[in-house]
Write a protein that holds these residues in place. Structure first.
Motif, PDB file in Angstrom:
ATOM      1  N   VAL A  62       1.278  -0.939  -0.538  1.00  0.00           N
ATOM      2  CA  VAL A  62       0.131  -0.537  -0.263  1.00  0.00           C
ATOM      3  C   VAL A  62       1.078   1.074  -0.444  1.00  0.00           C
ATOM      4  CG1 VAL A  62      -1.852  -1.477   1.085  1.00  0.00           C
ATOM      5  CG2 VAL A  62       0.045  -0.241   2.444  1.00  0.00           C
ATOM      6  N   GLN A  63       0.082   2.676   0.192  1.00  0.00           N
ATOM      7  CA  GLN A  63       0.900   3.325  -0.546  1.00  0.00           C
ATOM      8  C   GLN A  63       1.559   4.088   1.032  1.00  0.00           C
ATOM      9  OE1 GLN A  63       0.813   5.492  -2.928  1.00  0.00           O
ATOM     10  NE2 GLN A  63       2.433   6.926  -1.870  1.00  0.00           N
ATOM     11  N   THR A 119      10.475   5.899   5.779  1.00  0.00           N
ATOM     12  CA  THR A 119      10.892   4.497   6.065  1.00  0.00           C
ATOM     13  C   THR A 119      10.691   3.926   6.692  1.00  0.00           C
ATOM     14  OG1 THR A 119      10.728   5.466   8.177  1.00  0.00           O
ATOM     15  CG2 THR A 119      12.468   6.537   7.227  1.00  0.00           C
ATOM     16  N   THR A 120       9.167   3.418   5.719  1.00  0.00           N
ATOM     17  CA  THR A 120       7.910   2.417   6.095  1.00  0.00           C
ATOM     18  C   THR A 120       7.713   1.332   4.698  1.00  0.00           C
ATOM     19  OG1 THR A 120       7.991   3.244   8.403  1.00  0.00           O
ATOM     20  CG2 THR A 120       6.633   1.308   7.715  1.00  0.00           C
ATOM     21  N   ILE A 121       7.537   0.580   4.710  1.00  0.00           N
ATOM     22  CA  ILE A 121       7.104  -0.451   3.704  1.00  0.00           C
ATOM     23  C   ILE A 121       5.848  -1.268   3.968  1.00  0.00           C
ATOM     24  CG2 ILE A 121       7.160  -2.263   2.020  1.00  0.00           C
ATOM     25  CD1 ILE A 121       9.894  -1.763   1.730  1.00  0.00           C
ATOM     26  N   VAL A 122       4.071  -0.931   3.600  1.00  0.00           N
ATOM     27  CA  VAL A 122       3.966  -2.027   4.083  1.00  0.00           C
ATOM     28  C   VAL A 122       2.829  -3.085   3.203  1.00  0.00           C
ATOM     29  CG1 VAL A 122       1.273  -1.050   5.434  1.00  0.00           C
ATOM     30  CG2 VAL A 122       3.422   0.648   5.575  1.00  0.00           C
ATOM     31  N   TYR A 123       1.537  -4.041   4.155  1.00  0.00           N
ATOM     32  CA  TYR A 123       1.367  -4.449   3.058  1.00  0.00           C
ATOM     33  C   TYR A 123      -0.064  -5.456   3.479  1.00  0.00           C
ATOM     34  CZ  TYR A 123       5.984  -5.830   0.545  1.00  0.00           C
ATOM     35  OH  TYR A 123       6.762  -5.345  -0.171  1.00  0.00           O
ATOM     36  N   PHE A 141       4.242  -4.386   8.231  1.00  0.00           N
ATOM     37  CA  PHE A 141       4.977  -3.078   8.572  1.00  0.00           C
ATOM     38  C   PHE A 141       6.685  -3.626   8.638  1.00  0.00           C
ATOM     39  CE2 PHE A 141       0.602  -3.186   9.274  1.00  0.00           C
ATOM     40  CZ  PHE A 141      -0.240  -1.749   9.511  1.00  0.00           C
ATOM     41  N   LEU A 142       7.529  -3.039   7.856  1.00  0.00           N
ATOM     42  CA  LEU A 142       8.661  -3.195   7.704  1.00  0.00           C
ATOM     43  C   LEU A 142       9.113  -1.636   7.870  1.00  0.00           C
ATOM     44  CD1 LEU A 142       8.633  -5.828   4.504  1.00  0.00           C
ATOM     45  CD2 LEU A 142       8.721  -5.963   6.383  1.00  0.00           C
ATOM     46  N   ASP A 143      10.448  -1.354   8.675  1.00  0.00           N
ATOM     47  CA  ASP A 143      10.823  -0.162   9.472  1.00  0.00           C
ATOM     48  C   ASP A 143      12.139  -0.426   8.676  1.00  0.00           C
ATOM     49  OD1 ASP A 143       8.744   1.460   9.867  1.00  0.00           O
ATOM     50  OD2 ASP A 143       8.561   0.728  12.098  1.00  0.00           O
ATOM     51  N   PHE A 144      12.849   1.280   8.756  1.00  0.00           N
ATOM     52  CA  PHE A 144      13.494   1.209   7.866  1.00  0.00           C
ATOM     53  C   PHE A 144      14.818   2.798   8.674  1.00  0.00           C
ATOM     54  CE2 PHE A 144      12.119  -1.014   4.618  1.00  0.00           C
ATOM     55  CZ  PHE A 144      12.941  -2.026   4.192  1.00  0.00           C
ATOM     56  N   ALA A 145      15.968   2.219   8.720  1.00  0.00           N
ATOM     57  CA  ALA A 145      16.378   3.793   9.138  1.00  0.00           C
ATOM     58  C   ALA A 145      17.486   3.705   8.650  1.00  0.00           C
ATOM     59  CB  ALA A 145      17.223   3.160  11.353  1.00  0.00           C
ATOM     60  N   GLY A 146      18.086   4.613   8.233  1.00  0.00           N
ATOM     61  CA  GLY A 146      19.606   4.554   7.213  1.00  0.00           C
ATOM     62  C   GLY A 146      19.890   3.857   6.066  1.00  0.00           C
ATOM     63  N   ASP A 147      18.514   3.286   5.308  1.00  0.00           N
ATOM     64  CA  ASP A 147      18.002   2.420   4.547  1.00  0.00           C
ATOM     65  C   ASP A 147      18.525   1.066   4.695  1.00  0.00           C
ATOM     66  OD1 ASP A 147      17.369   2.592   1.593  1.00  0.00           O
ATOM     67  OD2 ASP A 147      18.963   0.800   1.096  1.00  0.00           O
ATOM     68  N   ARG A 148      18.098   0.384   6.484  1.00  0.00           N
ATOM     69  CA  ARG A 148      18.195  -0.903   6.917  1.00  0.00           C
ATOM     70  C   ARG A 148      17.337  -1.049   7.225  1.00  0.00           C
ATOM     71  NH1 ARG A 148      22.673  -3.119   3.890  1.00  0.00           N
ATOM     72  NH2 ARG A 148      24.050  -1.711   3.810  1.00  0.00           N
ATOM     73  N   LEU A 149      16.854  -2.563   7.150  1.00  0.00           N
ATOM     74  CA  LEU A 149      15.779  -2.934   7.782  1.00  0.00           C
ATOM     75  C   LEU A 149      15.643  -2.981   9.684  1.00  0.00           C
ATOM     76  CD1 LEU A 149      12.886  -4.251   7.781  1.00  0.00           C
ATOM     77  CD2 LEU A 149      14.173  -6.417   7.983  1.00  0.00           C
ATOM     78  N   ALA A 171       6.968  -5.722  12.173  1.00  0.00           N
ATOM     79  CA  ALA A 171       6.131  -6.125  12.852  1.00  0.00           C
ATOM     80  C   ALA A 171       4.816  -6.628  11.661  1.00  0.00           C
ATOM     81  CB  ALA A 171       4.591  -4.891  12.907  1.00  0.00           C
ATOM     82  N   SER A 172       4.166  -7.423  12.637  1.00  0.00           N
ATOM     83  CA  SER A 172       2.827  -8.523  11.927  1.00  0.00           C
ATOM     84  C   SER A 172       1.403  -7.842  12.869  1.00  0.00           C
ATOM     85  CB  SER A 172       2.665  -9.867  11.054  1.00  0.00           C
ATOM     86  OG  SER A 172       1.429  -9.816  11.464  1.00  0.00           O
ATOM     87  N   MET A 173       0.711  -7.161  11.982  1.00  0.00           N
ATOM     88  CA  MET A 173      -0.761  -6.962  12.389  1.00  0.00           C
ATOM     89  C   MET A 173      -1.560  -7.204  11.543  1.00  0.00           C
ATOM     90  SD  MET A 173      -2.974  -3.897  12.433  1.00  0.00           S
ATOM     91  CE  MET A 173      -2.167  -2.144  13.715  1.00  0.00           C
ATOM     92  N   LYS A 174      -2.643  -8.321  12.907  1.00  0.00           N
ATOM     93  CA  LYS A 174      -4.379  -9.510  12.380  1.00  0.00           C
ATOM     94  C   LYS A 174      -5.549  -7.895  13.653  1.00  0.00           C
ATOM     95  CE  LYS A 174      -6.773 -13.158  11.557  1.00  0.00           C
ATOM     96  NZ  LYS A 174      -6.201 -13.290  10.285  1.00  0.00           N
TER      97      LYS A 174
END
Length: 167
Positions: free
Chosen positions: A50-51, A56-60, A74-82, A86-89
């Motif tokens: 999703v958008q 700093t975050t990629i979301v599916y 949810f995948l969060d990055f700092a300085g281009d590094r993972l 996080a997984s949410m239901k």
């Protein structure tokens, strides 16, 4: 078929998250992976991305029509590094929430038996924090603010070195 696959992957994320890959992290991801490598690794899930709410975050996100819930990664990055996964239901009814939390806490008990340290467990607020040599692992659940009859649960793996530097 893709929706089912994504939901199955999210289920596997929780069911064996701390031991399913050589890194010990879900979905074969690892702390420090560059964002481009993560995107390549998650290519099969690209249609569920999703958008981005922040750079700093990629979301599916995938709805699960069979349970009327939504599943997010949810995948969060700092300085281009993972640095965080996080997984949410979300949008679970009370019975599903209770079952899901029980399964997560059962998994946490297995982690603890394997040597993962308990930082705190607050059953009354559904907040649990654990730590091993690489990660802080947080499990949290609550009613949704907009609908107190629906619930959400998140499990988060955070790079311990990254978290400790933030303190």
């Amino acid at each position: 078929m893709k929706v089912f696959t994504f939901i199955a992957i999210l289920g596997a994320f929780v069911a064996s998250a701390h031991a399913q890959s050589p890194s010990g992290l879900p979905m074969g991801l690892d702390y420090g992976m560059p964002k481009a490598d993560v995107l390549a690794h998650m290519k099969a899930m690209a249609s569920y991305r999703v958008q981005d709410t922040k750079p700093t975050t990629i979301v599916y996100v995938v709805p699960a029509p069979d349970t009327n819930t939504k599943n997010g990664l949810f995948l969060d990055f700092a300085g281009d590094r993972l640095v965080e996964i996080a997984s949410m239901k979300s949008e679970m009814n009370k019975a599903m929430y209770n079952t899901y939390m029980a399964s997560l806490l059962g998994q946490a008990n297995k982690w603890k038996a394997a040597g993962v340290e308990t930082i705190f467990e607050d059953k009354s607020n559904s907040m649990y924090l654990y730590r091993d040599h690489r990660s802080y692992i947080t499990i949290s659940g609550s009613a949704l603010s907009e609908d107190r009859n629906k619930f959400s649960v998140t499990i988060t793996f955070t790079d311990q070195k990254y978290q400790d530097r933030k303190k």
